[in-house]
Design a protein around this motif. Structure first.
Motif, PDB file in Angstrom:
ATOM      1  N   ASN A 240       7.547   0.647  -0.207  1.00 20.89           N
ATOM      2  CA  ASN A 240       7.587  -0.701   0.359  1.00 20.89           C
ATOM      3  C   ASN A 240       6.375  -0.943   1.245  1.00 20.89           C
ATOM      4  OD1 ASN A 240       9.892  -2.576  -0.138  1.00 20.89           O
ATOM      5  ND2 ASN A 240      11.086  -0.725   0.263  1.00 20.89           N
ATOM      6  N   GLY A 241       5.986   0.078   2.015  1.00 20.34           N
ATOM      7  CA  GLY A 241       4.872  -0.078   2.930  1.00 20.34           C
ATOM      8  C   GLY A 241       3.560  -0.386   2.229  1.00 20.34           C
ATOM      9  N   TRP A 242       3.181   0.433   1.227  1.00 19.58           N
ATOM     10  CA  TRP A 242       1.870   0.200   0.608  1.00 19.58           C
ATOM     11  C   TRP A 242       1.863  -1.027  -0.303  1.00 19.58           C
ATOM     12  CZ3 TRP A 242       0.802   0.319  -4.647  1.00 19.58           C
ATOM     13  CH2 TRP A 242       1.686   0.994  -5.484  1.00 19.58           C
ATOM     14  N   LEU A 243       2.996  -1.330  -0.934  1.00 20.32           N
ATOM     15  CA  LEU A 243       3.034  -2.523  -1.772  1.00 20.32           C
ATOM     16  C   LEU A 243       2.983  -3.801  -0.934  1.00 20.32           C
ATOM     17  CD1 LEU A 243       5.529  -1.375  -4.542  1.00 20.32           C
ATOM     18  CD2 LEU A 243       3.182  -2.154  -4.902  1.00 20.32           C
ATOM     19  N   ARG A 244       3.627  -3.801   0.216  1.00 18.32           N
ATOM     20  CA  ARG A 244       3.475  -4.945   1.121  1.00 18.32           C
ATOM     21  C   ARG A 244       2.029  -5.056   1.587  1.00 18.32           C
ATOM     22  NH1 ARG A 244       8.627  -3.208   4.814  1.00 18.32           N
ATOM     23  NH2 ARG A 244      10.307  -4.011   3.477  1.00 18.32           N
ATOM     24  N   GLY A 245       1.387  -3.898   1.808  1.00 15.82           N
ATOM     25  CA  GLY A 245       0.005  -3.909   2.255  1.00 15.82           C
ATOM     26  C   GLY A 245      -0.929  -4.577   1.263  1.00 15.82           C
ATOM     27  N   ILE A 246      -0.665  -4.398  -0.036  1.00 15.75           N
ATOM     28  CA  ILE A 246      -1.510  -5.056  -1.047  1.00 15.75           C
ATOM     29  C   ILE A 246      -0.909  -6.401  -1.460  1.00 15.75           C
ATOM     30  CG2 ILE A 246      -2.413  -2.843  -1.864  1.00 15.75           C
ATOM     31  CD1 ILE A 246      -0.626  -3.164  -4.345  1.00 15.75           C
TER      32      ILE A 246
ATOM     33  N   ALA B  77       6.692   6.064  -9.556  1.00 16.00           N
ATOM     34  CA  ALA B  77       6.096   5.700 -10.849  1.00 16.00           C
ATOM     35  C   ALA B  77       5.043   4.617 -10.679  1.00 16.00           C
ATOM     36  CB  ALA B  77       7.191   5.227 -11.808  1.00 16.00           C
ATOM     37  N   ALA B  78       5.276   3.694  -9.737  1.00 14.91           N
ATOM     38  CA  ALA B  78       4.276   2.654  -9.468  1.00 14.91           C
ATOM     39  C   ALA B  78       2.976   3.265  -8.946  1.00 14.91           C
ATOM     40  CB  ALA B  78       4.828   1.643  -8.458  1.00 14.91           C
ATOM     41  N   LEU B  79       3.095   4.301  -8.123  1.00 21.74           N
ATOM     42  CA  LEU B  79       1.899   4.993  -7.638  1.00 21.74           C
ATOM     43  C   LEU B  79       1.145   5.671  -8.779  1.00 21.74           C
ATOM     44  CD1 LEU B  79       2.693   6.872  -4.290  1.00 21.74           C
ATOM     45  CD2 LEU B  79       0.996   5.088  -4.672  1.00 21.74           C
ATOM     46  N   VAL B  80       1.888   6.356  -9.629  1.00 19.55           N
ATOM     47  CA  VAL B  80       1.264   7.034 -10.769  1.00 19.55           C
ATOM     48  C   VAL B  80       0.550   6.016 -11.653  1.00 19.55           C
ATOM     49  CG1 VAL B  80       1.713   8.389 -12.871  1.00 19.55           C
ATOM     50  CG2 VAL B  80       2.901   8.952 -10.724  1.00 19.55           C
ATOM     51  N   GLY B  81       1.169   4.847 -11.808  1.00 21.04           N
ATOM     52  CA  GLY B  81       0.583   3.795 -12.637  1.00 21.04           C
ATOM     53  C   GLY B  81      -0.719   3.229 -12.102  1.00 21.04           C
TER      54      GLY B  81
ATOM     55  N   ALA C 206       7.339   2.949   6.672  1.00 19.09           N
ATOM     56  CA  ALA C 206       6.935   1.727   5.966  1.00 19.09           C
ATOM     57  C   ALA C 206       6.049   0.850   6.841  1.00 19.09           C
ATOM     58  CB  ALA C 206       8.172   0.948   5.521  1.00 19.09           C
ATOM     59  N   TYR C 207       6.450   0.622   8.095  1.00 19.44           N
ATOM     60  CA  TYR C 207       5.676  -0.251   8.968  1.00 19.44           C
ATOM     61  C   TYR C 207       4.298   0.332   9.257  1.00 19.44           C
ATOM     62  CZ  TYR C 207       9.572  -3.414  10.002  1.00 19.44           C
ATOM     63  OH  TYR C 207      10.576  -4.340   9.915  1.00 19.44           O
ATOM     64  N   GLY C 208       4.242   1.651   9.488  1.00 18.93           N
ATOM     65  CA  GLY C 208       2.956   2.265   9.734  1.00 18.93           C
ATOM     66  C   GLY C 208       2.033   2.181   8.533  1.00 18.93           C
ATOM     67  N   THR C 209       2.603   2.282   7.330  1.00 18.26           N
ATOM     68  CA  THR C 209       1.801   2.251   6.109  1.00 18.26           C
ATOM     69  C   THR C 209       1.289   0.853   5.797  1.00 18.26           C
ATOM     70  OG1 THR C 209       3.146   4.058   5.232  1.00 18.26           O
ATOM     71  CG2 THR C 209       1.793   2.866   3.657  1.00 18.26           C
ATOM     72  N   THR C 210       2.101  -0.159   6.051  1.00 22.76           N
ATOM     73  CA  THR C 210       1.725  -1.532   5.709  1.00 22.76           C
ATOM     74  C   THR C 210       0.422  -1.949   6.379  1.00 22.76           C
ATOM     75  OG1 THR C 210       4.022  -2.221   5.328  1.00 22.76           O
ATOM     76  CG2 THR C 210       2.425  -3.954   5.813  1.00 22.76           C
ATOM     77  N   GLY C 211       0.319  -1.704   7.681  1.00 22.96           N
ATOM     78  CA  GLY C 211      -0.886  -2.123   8.408  1.00 22.96           C
ATOM     79  C   GLY C 211      -2.140  -1.447   7.888  1.00 22.96           C
ATOM     80  N   ARG C 212      -2.086  -0.125   7.695  1.00 18.95           N
ATOM     81  CA  ARG C 212      -3.265   0.614   7.224  1.00 18.95           C
ATOM     82  C   ARG C 212      -3.633   0.195   5.807  1.00 18.95           C
ATOM     83  NH1 ARG C 212      -5.173   5.000   9.878  1.00 18.95           N
ATOM     84  NH2 ARG C 212      -5.849   5.925   7.910  1.00 18.95           N
ATOM     85  N   SER C 213      -2.633   0.050   4.954  1.00 18.77           N
ATOM     86  CA  SER C 213      -2.887  -0.341   3.569  1.00 18.77           C
ATOM     87  C   SER C 213      -3.448  -1.764   3.510  1.00 18.77           C
ATOM     88  CB  SER C 213      -1.596  -0.241   2.765  1.00 18.77           C
ATOM     89  OG  SER C 213      -1.806  -0.561   1.415  1.00 18.77           O
TER      90      SER C 213
ATOM     91  N   VAL D 178      -4.071   1.746  -1.850  1.00 19.17           N
ATOM     92  CA  VAL D 178      -3.024   2.483  -2.569  1.00 19.17           C
ATOM     93  C   VAL D 178      -3.026   3.947  -2.140  1.00 19.17           C
ATOM     94  CG1 VAL D 178      -2.178   3.174  -4.840  1.00 19.17           C
ATOM     95  CG2 VAL D 178      -3.117   0.870  -4.507  1.00 19.17           C
ATOM     96  N   ALA D 179      -4.217   4.498  -1.847  1.00 18.95           N
ATOM     97  CA  ALA D 179      -4.309   5.890  -1.403  1.00 18.95           C
ATOM     98  C   ALA D 179      -3.523   6.109  -0.113  1.00 18.95           C
ATOM     99  CB  ALA D 179      -5.768   6.286  -1.204  1.00 18.95           C
ATOM    100  N   GLU D 180      -3.478   5.087   0.756  1.00 16.24           N
ATOM    101  CA  GLU D 180      -2.629   5.178   1.950  1.00 16.24           C
ATOM    102  C   GLU D 180      -1.169   5.362   1.537  1.00 16.24           C
ATOM    103  OE1 GLU D 180      -3.349   5.297   5.130  1.00 16.24           O
ATOM    104  OE2 GLU D 180      -5.480   4.816   5.115  1.00 16.24           O
ATOM    105  N   GLY D 181      -0.780   4.672   0.453  1.00 11.39           N
ATOM    106  CA  GLY D 181       0.572   4.822  -0.056  1.00 11.39           C
ATOM    107  C   GLY D 181       0.838   6.204  -0.604  1.00 11.39           C
ATOM    108  N   VAL D 182      -0.174   6.811  -1.241  1.00 13.54           N
ATOM    109  CA  VAL D 182      -0.019   8.169  -1.755  1.00 13.54           C
ATOM    110  C   VAL D 182       0.288   9.141  -0.618  1.00 13.54           C
ATOM    111  CG1 VAL D 182      -1.220  10.098  -2.863  1.00 13.54           C
ATOM    112  CG2 VAL D 182      -1.495   7.779  -3.764  1.00 13.54           C
TER     113      VAL D 182
END
Length: 441
Positions: free
Chosen positions: A155-161, A213-217, A71-78, A91-95
């Motif tokens: 959590n990581g990518w949603l925090r990022g956005i 599901a949030a990613l698919v959306g 999660a922490y690694g994803t948040t910064g990049r996203s 969002v692609a970082e989240g994928v």
């Protein structure tokens, strides 16, 4: 550069920071609070099921820690990509993080089916009722590992956005469901200890499914991209090494406290768990810093990122002062909540002044940790933590043992650990070397 993001990050007020931090705090607290409910339910089954839950829960706690790293690694990049005005790339970082999380989660689930029994016997100290019960619990609970890690990546990518509303419901809802299911499955349904594991697995799978599901959306490409996954693995590796340094330090501190007697290790446990609780609250501020600083740097706004770093550091210090006042005021009362043993309470008072004194310092340290994670300056954090642990904390606590300094020596060592990190973080903040702009680092 996104002008909207640029304006938002430069004008990030304490209210805006709180709007990101408070939902993150609820998400961070949901799992520990559920574990308390789970422990209370299973505790009424008897000593063996409770011991088995402790053994199995330790393994799942380590799995959740892996999720925090992802999660922490994803948040910064996203956040960087979001700040650059490319929400789709954020969002692609989240994928890609979700593919990584799913792969690790499946490995954990399969690994526990094959090796859960041996692991439980190792942790439980041999064969017997506790090992057998722990193995059964672990095999069932591990089925929720893919969902647990998918939720962490989400959590990581949603925090990022800077979307903290959906993670709140995606985590809180399943945990509340599990808190209801657990006693029902354990008692009226009659599953006993296994009911606890089933409730865990159901909640984690639902939570992971909601994030997926949030990613698919988002209607973007969902195929794996090995190059991005490799970049995320590098970040995760550095955060993992940093985490191992923390774990080794705290395990050593507990081992040394145990050598001073039962009262000392009991008092150490009380103070340490309270310290972990304050760290949990301050981590929510660090998460807000990750998101906002990453977005500012992604938008090319190094000046705004530096201003945010100073603001977050001041807020962290202010929160630490509040904690220090509350902890000092509770010195004569709080230890009694956890133990009626007068020797334990007496030993707690040995650690208490150090516990109080480090709070303002720790508030700044945790906030700046979030700043550097958001900036992608994870290698510096990794090296700093390892050097502070090996060069400060570990020598200090073993010196405390050698010189028979007692619990005060151990907590002086922990304070030294915080001071060393604070000094290095402030130097890094002043240098500006962390504030590298662009969508990626």
């Amino acid at each position: 550069m996104s002008q909207d993001t640029l304006t938002a990050t430069r004008s990030a007020s304490p209210r805006r920071i709180a709007a990101l931090a408070l939902p993150a705090l609820v998400v961070l607290a949901a799992e520990p609070l559920y574990v308390l409910v789970d422990t209370a339910v299973v505790g009424h089954l008897g000593r063996v099921p409770l011991a088995a839950l402790a053994v199995g829960g330790t393994v799942m706690t380590l799995t959740a820690w892996l999720g925090t790293v992802v999660a922490y690694g994803t948040t910064g990049r996203s956040a960087r990509r979001f700040g650059a005005g490319d929400r789709a790339a954020a969002v692609a970082e989240g994928v890609q993080a979700s593919w990584l999380a799913l792969g690790v989660g499946l490995l954990v689930a399969v690994g526990m089916q094959l090796g859960g029994g041996a692991l439980a016997r190792t942790l439980a100290g041999g064969t017997g009722e506790v090992a057998d019960a722990a193995a059964q619990w672990l095999r069932i609970a591990a089925l929720g590992a893919p969902g647990l890690l998918l939720a962490a990546a989400g959590n990581g990518w949603l925090r990022g956005i800077q979307d903290t509303r959906r993670p709140l419901w995606f985590v809180l809802g399943p945990n509340l469901l599990s808190a209801v299911l657990c006693p029902v499955l354990v008692y009226p349904v009659g599953l006993g200890l296994a009911g606890s594991a089933v409730a865990n697995a159901i909640a984690q799978t639902i939570s992971g499914g909601l994030f997926a599901a949030a990613l698919v959306g988002e209607r973007i490409a969902l195929r794996p991209r090995p190059r991005l996954i490799r970049h995320q693995l590098v970040l995760s590796r550095d955060l993992l090494i940093r985490g191992v340094a923390f774990q080794a330090s705290f395990l050593s501190a507990t081992a040394v406290a145990a050598r001073f007697g039962a009262a000392s290790v009991g008092a150490h446990q009380i103070a340490l768990q309270l310290w972990f609780f304050t760290a949990l609250v301050l981590d929510a501020l660090a998460i807000a810093a990750q998101s906002l600083v990453g977005a500012a740097l992604g938008a090319g706004d190094a000046v705004g990122a530096r201003a945010l770093a100073r603001r977050v550091a001041l807020l962290g210090g202010a929160c630490g002062v509040v904690f220090a006042v509350l902890i000092a005021a509770g010195a004569g009362v709080v230890p009694g909540w956890f133990s009626s043993d007068p020797q334990v309470r007496e030993q707690a008072m040995v650690a208490w002044p150090w516990f109080v004194a480090m709070q303002p310092l720790a508030g700044v340290v945790f906030a700046l940790d979030g700043v550097l994670i958001g900036a992608g300056d994870v290698r510096y954090l990794r090296n700093l933590t390892v050097v502070s642990a090996l060069g400060g904390f570990l020598p200090a606590i073993w010196l405390a043992y050698g010189l028979d300094l007692g619990l005060g020596g151990i907590w002086a060592g922990l304070t030294l650990f915080i001071v060393l990190r604070l000094a290095a973080l402030l130097l890094r903040l002043r240098s500006g070397g962390w504030a590298v702009v662009g969508a990626v680092r």
